[in-house]
Scaffold this motif. Structure first.
Motif, PDB file in Angstrom:
ATOM      1  N   GLU A  76       9.248  52.935  18.296  1.00  0.00           N
ATOM      2  CA  GLU A  76       8.748  54.162  18.924  1.00  0.00           C
ATOM      3  C   GLU A  76       9.623  54.669  20.077  1.00  0.00           C
ATOM      4  OE1 GLU A  76       5.953  55.682  17.764  1.00  0.00           O
ATOM      5  OE2 GLU A  76       5.240  54.098  16.448  1.00  0.00           O
ATOM      6  N   MET A  77      10.941  54.555  19.940  1.00  0.00           N
ATOM      7  CA  MET A  77      11.838  54.971  21.029  1.00  0.00           C
ATOM      8  C   MET A  77      11.649  56.446  21.396  1.00  0.00           C
ATOM      9  SD  MET A  77      13.462  52.491  22.370  1.00  0.00           S
ATOM     10  CE  MET A  77      14.682  53.372  23.318  1.00  0.00           C
ATOM     11  N   ASP A  78      11.368  57.298  20.444  1.00  0.00           N
ATOM     12  CA  ASP A  78      11.129  58.714  20.770  1.00  0.00           C
ATOM     13  C   ASP A  78       9.929  58.854  21.687  1.00  0.00           C
ATOM     14  OD1 ASP A  78      13.288  59.558  19.276  1.00  0.00           O
ATOM     15  OD2 ASP A  78      12.102  60.007  17.493  1.00  0.00           O
ATOM     16  N   ARG A  79       8.865  58.127  21.394  1.00  0.00           N
ATOM     17  CA  ARG A  79       7.664  58.181  22.238  1.00  0.00           C
ATOM     18  C   ARG A  79       7.937  57.598  23.618  1.00  0.00           C
ATOM     19  NH1 ARG A  79       2.625  55.698  19.590  1.00  0.00           N
ATOM     20  NH2 ARG A  79       1.768  56.430  21.558  1.00  0.00           N
ATOM     21  N   ASP A  98       9.831  60.202  25.565  1.00  0.00           N
ATOM     22  CA  ASP A  98       8.904  61.277  25.927  1.00  0.00           C
ATOM     23  C   ASP A  98       8.054  60.871  27.128  1.00  0.00           C
ATOM     24  OD1 ASP A  98       9.833  62.890  23.882  1.00  0.00           O
ATOM     25  OD2 ASP A  98       8.129  62.471  22.538  1.00  0.00           O
ATOM     26  N   ALA A  99       7.561  59.633  27.113  1.00  0.00           N
ATOM     27  CA  ALA A  99       6.741  59.136  28.227  1.00  0.00           C
ATOM     28  C   ALA A  99       7.562  59.024  29.504  1.00  0.00           C
ATOM     29  CB  ALA A  99       6.125  57.789  27.873  1.00  0.00           C
ATOM     30  N   LEU A 100       8.798  58.551  29.400  1.00  0.00           N
ATOM     31  CA  LEU A 100       9.657  58.436  30.580  1.00  0.00           C
ATOM     32  C   LEU A 100       9.942  59.795  31.199  1.00  0.00           C
ATOM     33  CD1 LEU A 100      12.208  55.783  29.275  1.00  0.00           C
ATOM     34  CD2 LEU A 100      10.473  55.432  31.058  1.00  0.00           C
ATOM     35  N   SER A 101      10.098  60.811  30.363  1.00  0.00           N
ATOM     36  CA  SER A 101      10.411  62.141  30.895  1.00  0.00           C
ATOM     37  C   SER A 101       9.185  62.824  31.486  1.00  0.00           C
ATOM     38  CB  SER A 101      11.035  63.019  29.810  1.00  0.00           C
ATOM     39  OG  SER A 101      10.091  63.323  28.810  1.00  0.00           O
ATOM     40  N   ALA A 102       7.995  62.305  31.196  1.00  0.00           N
ATOM     41  CA  ALA A 102       6.761  62.943  31.673  1.00  0.00           C
ATOM     42  C   ALA A 102       6.045  62.160  32.770  1.00  0.00           C
ATOM     43  CB  ALA A 102       5.809  63.136  30.495  1.00  0.00           C
ATOM     44  N   CYS A 103       6.488  60.948  33.059  1.00  0.00           N
ATOM     45  CA  CYS A 103       5.733  60.123  34.007  1.00  0.00           C
ATOM     46  C   CYS A 103       6.020  60.524  35.459  1.00  0.00           C
ATOM     47  CB  CYS A 103       6.005  58.645  33.790  1.00  0.00           C
ATOM     48  SG  CYS A 103       7.615  58.034  34.313  1.00  0.00           S
ATOM     49  N   ASP A 104       5.026  60.298  36.301  1.00  0.00           N
ATOM     50  CA  ASP A 104       5.163  60.541  37.736  1.00  0.00           C
ATOM     51  C   ASP A 104       5.548  59.268  38.483  1.00  0.00           C
ATOM     52  OD1 ASP A 104       4.366  63.247  37.606  1.00  0.00           O
ATOM     53  OD2 ASP A 104       2.279  62.604  37.470  1.00  0.00           O
ATOM     54  N   LEU A 105       5.164  58.131  37.922  1.00  0.00           N
ATOM     55  CA  LEU A 105       5.400  56.827  38.539  1.00  0.00           C
ATOM     56  C   LEU A 105       5.907  55.864  37.487  1.00  0.00           C
ATOM     57  CD1 LEU A 105       5.114  54.794  40.922  1.00  0.00           C
ATOM     58  CD2 LEU A 105       2.750  54.420  40.127  1.00  0.00           C
ATOM     59  N   PHE A 106       7.041  55.221  37.755  1.00  0.00           N
ATOM     60  CA  PHE A 106       7.603  54.208  36.870  1.00  0.00           C
ATOM     61  C   PHE A 106       7.648  52.905  37.649  1.00  0.00           C
ATOM     62  CE2 PHE A 106      11.046  51.609  35.287  1.00  0.00           C
ATOM     63  CZ  PHE A 106      10.877  51.664  33.912  1.00  0.00           C
TER      64      PHE A 106
END
Length: 90
Positions: free
Chosen positions: A14-17, A20-28
């Motif tokens: 699921e690398m695409d997902r 997508d999550a990395l580009s949308a997250c506020d906190l990593f």
């Protein structure tokens, strides 16, 4: 049965997902990693480039420690609960 983990030399599913999550997250938050194995070692840079606040929780600085805005070092049994409590307090 195989556990749902990524072994060395494997590509995560699921690398695409993931991107997508990395580009949308506020906190990593990265917990307990050497920061040396890609592609996961590059996730912090992706999240930071997208504007996420980045935090490393680890026993010691990882190879990618310079990519994190904040870092807390020590045993995970101590620093993870303390970090979660800090988040919950606002």
């Amino acid at each position: 049965m195989r556990p749902d983990v990524v072994w060395f030399g494997e590509m995560p599913r699921e690398m695409d997902r993931i991107y997508d999550a990395l580009s949308a997250c506020d906190l990593f938050v990265s917990i307990g990693t050497s920061g040396a194995v890609y592609p996961a070692a590059g996730f912090v840079a992706e999240a930071r480039a997208a504007g996420a606040h980045t935090v490393e929780l680890n026993l010691e600085p990882s190879e990618g420690a310079g990519h994190f805005a904040e870092a807390f070092y020590g045993p995970a049994t101590e620093i993870v609960p303390a970090f979660v409590n800090q988040l919950l307090r606002g």
